[in-house]
Write a protein that holds these residues in place. Structure first.
Motif, PDB file in Angstrom:
ATOM      1  N   ALA A  83       0.824  -1.209   0.000  1.00 49.19           N
ATOM      2  CA  ALA A  83       0.000   0.000   0.000  1.00 49.19           C
ATOM      3  C   ALA A  83       0.858   1.259   0.000  1.00 49.19           C
ATOM      4  O   ALA A  83       0.491   2.275  -0.600  1.00 49.19           O
ATOM      5  CB  ALA A  83      -0.927   0.000   1.214  1.00 49.19           C
ATOM      6  N   MET A  84       2.011   1.174   0.639  1.00 48.27           N
ATOM      7  CA  MET A  84       2.916   2.323   0.696  1.00 48.27           C
ATOM      8  C   MET A  84       3.718   2.485  -0.592  1.00 48.27           C
ATOM      9  O   MET A  84       4.368   3.516  -0.797  1.00 48.27           O
ATOM     10  CB  MET A  84       3.885   2.169   1.871  1.00 48.27           C
ATOM     11  CG  MET A  84       3.213   2.096   3.244  1.00 48.27           C
ATOM     12  SD  MET A  84       2.325   3.606   3.671  1.00 48.27           S
ATOM     13  CE  MET A  84       3.679   4.740   3.890  1.00 48.27           C
ATOM     14  N   GLY A  85       3.691   1.475  -1.458  1.00 44.73           N
ATOM     15  CA  GLY A  85       4.427   1.554  -2.718  1.00 44.73           C
ATOM     16  C   GLY A  85       5.902   1.252  -2.591  1.00 44.73           C
ATOM     17  O   GLY A  85       6.677   1.564  -3.500  1.00 44.73           O
ATOM     18  N   THR A  86       6.318   0.632  -1.479  1.00 47.88           N
ATOM     19  CA  THR A  86       7.746   0.351  -1.259  1.00 47.88           C
ATOM     20  C   THR A  86       8.005  -1.148  -1.142  1.00 47.88           C
ATOM     21  O   THR A  86       9.024  -1.554  -0.585  1.00 47.88           O
ATOM     22  CB  THR A  86       8.232   1.060   0.016  1.00 47.88           C
ATOM     23  OG1 THR A  86       7.426   0.612   1.131  1.00 47.88           O
ATOM     24  CG2 THR A  86       8.114   2.566  -0.120  1.00 47.88           C
ATOM     25  N   LEU A  87       7.100  -1.963  -1.668  1.00 45.19           N
ATOM     26  CA  LEU A  87       7.232  -3.410  -1.518  1.00 45.19           C
ATOM     27  C   LEU A  87       8.499  -3.932  -2.190  1.00 45.19           C
ATOM     28  O   LEU A  87       9.183  -4.810  -1.644  1.00 45.19           O
ATOM     29  CB  LEU A  87       6.003  -4.104  -2.114  1.00 45.19           C
ATOM     30  CG  LEU A  87       5.965  -5.633  -2.006  1.00 45.19           C
ATOM     31  CD1 LEU A  87       5.973  -6.071  -0.553  1.00 45.19           C
ATOM     32  CD2 LEU A  87       4.737  -6.190  -2.728  1.00 45.19           C
ATOM     33  N   ALA A  88       8.830  -3.395  -3.354  1.00 43.71           N
ATOM     34  CA  ALA A  88       9.991  -3.890  -4.105  1.00 43.71           C
ATOM     35  C   ALA A  88      11.299  -3.659  -3.354  1.00 43.71           C
ATOM     36  O   ALA A  88      12.277  -4.382  -3.572  1.00 43.71           O
ATOM     37  CB  ALA A  88      10.044  -3.220  -5.478  1.00 43.71           C
ATOM     38  N   GLU A  94      11.888  -7.710   7.045  1.00 42.34           N
ATOM     39  CA  GLU A  94      11.239  -6.438   7.351  1.00 42.34           C
ATOM     40  C   GLU A  94       9.720  -6.571   7.238  1.00 42.34           C
ATOM     41  O   GLU A  94       8.977  -6.028   8.066  1.00 42.34           O
ATOM     42  CB  GLU A  94      11.740  -5.350   6.406  1.00 42.34           C
ATOM     43  CG  GLU A  94      11.318  -3.947   6.828  1.00 42.34           C
ATOM     44  CD  GLU A  94      11.962  -2.866   5.989  1.00 42.34           C
ATOM     45  OE1 GLU A  94      11.607  -1.690   6.173  1.00 42.34           O
ATOM     46  OE2 GLU A  94      12.818  -3.200   5.145  1.00 42.34           O
ATOM     47  N   LEU A  95       9.266  -7.315   6.235  1.00 45.35           N
ATOM     48  CA  LEU A  95       7.822  -7.566   6.100  1.00 45.35           C
ATOM     49  C   LEU A  95       7.297  -8.350   7.299  1.00 45.35           C
ATOM     50  O   LEU A  95       6.269  -8.008   7.889  1.00 45.35           O
ATOM     51  CB  LEU A  95       7.535  -8.353   4.815  1.00 45.35           C
ATOM     52  CG  LEU A  95       7.862  -7.697   3.475  1.00 45.35           C
ATOM     53  CD1 LEU A  95       7.575  -8.661   2.334  1.00 45.35           C
ATOM     54  CD2 LEU A  95       7.062  -6.427   3.287  1.00 45.35           C
ATOM     55  N   PHE A  96       8.027  -9.391   7.668  1.00 47.88           N
ATOM     56  CA  PHE A  96       7.570 -10.262   8.754  1.00 47.88           C
ATOM     57  C   PHE A  96       7.556  -9.531  10.089  1.00 47.88           C
ATOM     58  O   PHE A  96       6.585  -9.623  10.848  1.00 47.88           O
ATOM     59  CB  PHE A  96       8.456 -11.501   8.838  1.00 47.88           C
ATOM     60  CG  PHE A  96       8.008 -12.487   9.887  1.00 47.88           C
ATOM     61  CD1 PHE A  96       7.017 -13.410   9.600  1.00 47.88           C
ATOM     62  CD2 PHE A  96       8.570 -12.478  11.156  1.00 47.88           C
ATOM     63  CE1 PHE A  96       6.588 -14.313  10.563  1.00 47.88           C
ATOM     64  CE2 PHE A  96       8.140 -13.376  12.118  1.00 47.88           C
ATOM     65  CZ  PHE A  96       7.158 -14.292  11.828  1.00 47.88           C
ATOM     66  N   PHE A  97       8.619  -8.812  10.392  1.00 41.97           N
ATOM     67  CA  PHE A  97       8.698  -8.164  11.707  1.00 41.97           C
ATOM     68  C   PHE A  97       7.749  -6.976  11.814  1.00 41.97           C
ATOM     69  O   PHE A  97       7.301  -6.645  12.914  1.00 41.97           O
ATOM     70  CB  PHE A  97      10.137  -7.761  12.011  1.00 41.97           C
ATOM     71  CG  PHE A  97      11.001  -8.911  12.430  1.00 41.97           C
ATOM     72  CD1 PHE A  97      10.783  -9.545  13.651  1.00 41.97           C
ATOM     73  CD2 PHE A  97      11.995  -9.390  11.601  1.00 41.97           C
ATOM     74  CE1 PHE A  97      11.553 -10.616  14.039  1.00 41.97           C
ATOM     75  CE2 PHE A  97      12.775 -10.467  11.987  1.00 41.97           C
ATOM     76  CZ  PHE A  97      12.552 -11.086  13.214  1.00 41.97           C
ATOM     77  N   TYR A  98       7.428  -6.345  10.692  1.00 47.69           N
ATOM     78  CA  TYR A  98       6.398  -5.310  10.754  1.00 47.69           C
ATOM     79  C   TYR A  98       5.055  -5.948  11.099  1.00 47.69           C
ATOM     80  O   TYR A  98       4.306  -5.434  11.950  1.00 47.69           O
ATOM     81  CB  TYR A  98       6.282  -4.557   9.428  1.00 47.69           C
ATOM     82  CG  TYR A  98       5.169  -3.526   9.451  1.00 47.69           C
ATOM     83  CD1 TYR A  98       5.393  -2.258   9.965  1.00 47.69           C
ATOM     84  CD2 TYR A  98       3.887  -3.832   8.984  1.00 47.69           C
ATOM     85  CE1 TYR A  98       4.372  -1.314  10.016  1.00 47.69           C
ATOM     86  CE2 TYR A  98       2.866  -2.902   9.039  1.00 47.69           C
ATOM     87  CZ  TYR A  98       3.121  -1.638   9.544  1.00 47.69           C
ATOM     88  OH  TYR A  98       2.097  -0.713   9.607  1.00 47.69           O
ATOM     89  N   GLY A  99       4.749  -7.076  10.449  1.00 46.90           N
ATOM     90  CA  GLY A  99       3.506  -7.777  10.760  1.00 46.90           C
ATOM     91  C   GLY A  99       3.483  -8.257  12.195  1.00 46.90           C
ATOM     92  O   GLY A  99       2.449  -8.175  12.877  1.00 46.90           O
TER      93      GLY A  99
END
Length: 384
Positions: A83-88, A94-99
């Motif tokens: 959603a933030m446009g920074t997935l790439a 970083e994805l896991f620990f944010y979740g």
């Protein structure tokens, strides 16, 4: 572990009758039975002995939930950075620990509130503490919107434990699934926090809109998600409900260990499939769900999660073997029927399961009465 066992043995006299901490006896035995197998045996009455006690049953269900939970945590981060446009530019960890940062507080609140109430209720009654909330405490955050305020999660949990369990006598006596009761309370008490697009994606920026597949279908919009995305779970939704693949992994464990009823799971999917197929041919073209295929229905929303982890709750589901088939089939039918014909609530699994929880004892009663009549007929035939 010997050190811990010896320490508990030294402290036990303080919590036994006559000890200065006897009033906390149920709390002590609750922790002791969670850490070690109880060394007590029944002394009277007719009992069935089995290695699978309540603690082991709950632990296996928790283990079955782990794949969906871990993927859900990752998906929370995935949806946020997408959603933030920074997935790439974002790595896996970083994805896991944010979740994890978003989901873990919900889990903590659920367990602290729920277990606190159960401990208090056990103290008041003078009963031992059961392990039933081990599963409910994890299920509740897994079916809540990721942006739900923690105090709302806490209030919903308290309602589910007090009204859904303790008021009926505690674990094993409840009529409805406590986790679903928490979600139902949340839905009807705070509808704005469980509807719309932003509640399903953590930290959505202003102006961003990304609906769930169910929301798109309810609005008659062309879906932006293919079957693969919905099966693997990279879609917006509740933490534990998005990945059908991870849910099926949990189903395999539940079936292999005999904890979850495969009859209820299978009949629920069959009922949902048949109802969706029937509605495909009977609904008018103006209904947004008319073009959705039965398979798509089964992997959208919380259908699979409900069929595997909620419908199979041994306390609130049907107990007889034939009753399980009837219970599951009607549940699947009702879930798709509510989802399709109720424009105000596109997800029907929650209401369908709570409804069938209510009628599960009646289903079992009819099955038992039917068996009695058939046996009486056989007995009379043999006498002739």
């Amino acid at each position: 572990m010997n050190f811990l066992r010896n320490y508990l043995d030294k402290q036990k006299p303080k919590f036994e009758k006559g000890g200065k901490l006897y009033k906390l006896h149920s709390v002590f035995t609750g922790f002791e039975s969670f850490l070690f197998v109880p060394n007590r045996t029944t002394s009277s009455g007719c009992n069935i002995r089995d290695a699978i006690d309540l603690k082991r049953t709950m632990i296996i269900v928790v283990m079955a939930l782990i794949p969906a939970l871990l993927f859900g945590i990752y998906n929370v981060g995935y949806q946020h950075f997408n959603a933030m446009g920074t997935l790439a530019d974002t790595g896996f960890f970083e994805l896991f620990f944010y979740g994890l940062w978003r989901v873990l507080p919900m889990i903590i609140v659920s367990y602290v509130i729920g277990l606190g109430i159960e401990f208090a209720a056990a103290q008041i009654r003078g009963h031992e503490i059961n392990e039933g909330f081990l599963v409910s405490g994890l299920l509740i955050p897994m079916i809540m919107p990721i942006n739900a305020p923690l105090w709302m999660v806490g209030v919903s949990t308290a309602f589910a434990v007090i009204i859904g369990k303790e008021i009926f006598g505690g674990t094993g006596m409840n009529i409805w699934n406590p986790a679903l009761l928490a979600r139902a309370f949340f839905f009807f008490s705070y509808p704005s926090m469980i509807s719309g697009d932003k509640v399903w994606i953590a930290g959505m920026p202003d102006g961003f809109s990304q609906a769930t597949p169910l929301a798109e279908a309810a609005q008659g919009l062309p879906t932006t998600y293919d079957m693969s995305s919905m099966f693997w779970g990279l879609i917006p939704g509740s933490v534990g409900e998005t990945s059908t693949f991870c849910i099926l992994l949990g189903a395999i464990l539940l079936i292999a260990t005999g904890i979850g009823s495969w009859k209820i799971m299978l009949s629920t999917f069959i009922g949902g499939y048949c109802m969706a197929l029937l509605l495909n041919y009977t609904l008018p073209a103006s209904n947004p769900y008319a073009a959705i295929t039965p398979i798509t229905h089964l992997i959208m929303g919380g259908f699979a999660f409900g069929a595997v982890f909620m419908a199979t709750d041994p306390v609130t589901s049907a107990q007889t073997e034939r009753g399980k088939w009837i219970y599951g089939f009607i549940l699947g039918v009702m879930a798709i029927l509510i989802r399709t014909l109720n424009p105000g609530y596109p997800e029907g699994m929650m209401l369908a399961i709570l409804l069938m929880n209510t009628f599960a004892p009646l289903i079992d009663w009819f099955v038992v009465q039917g068996n009695i009549k058939r046996r009486l007929k056989r007995a009379k035939a043999m006498q002739l």
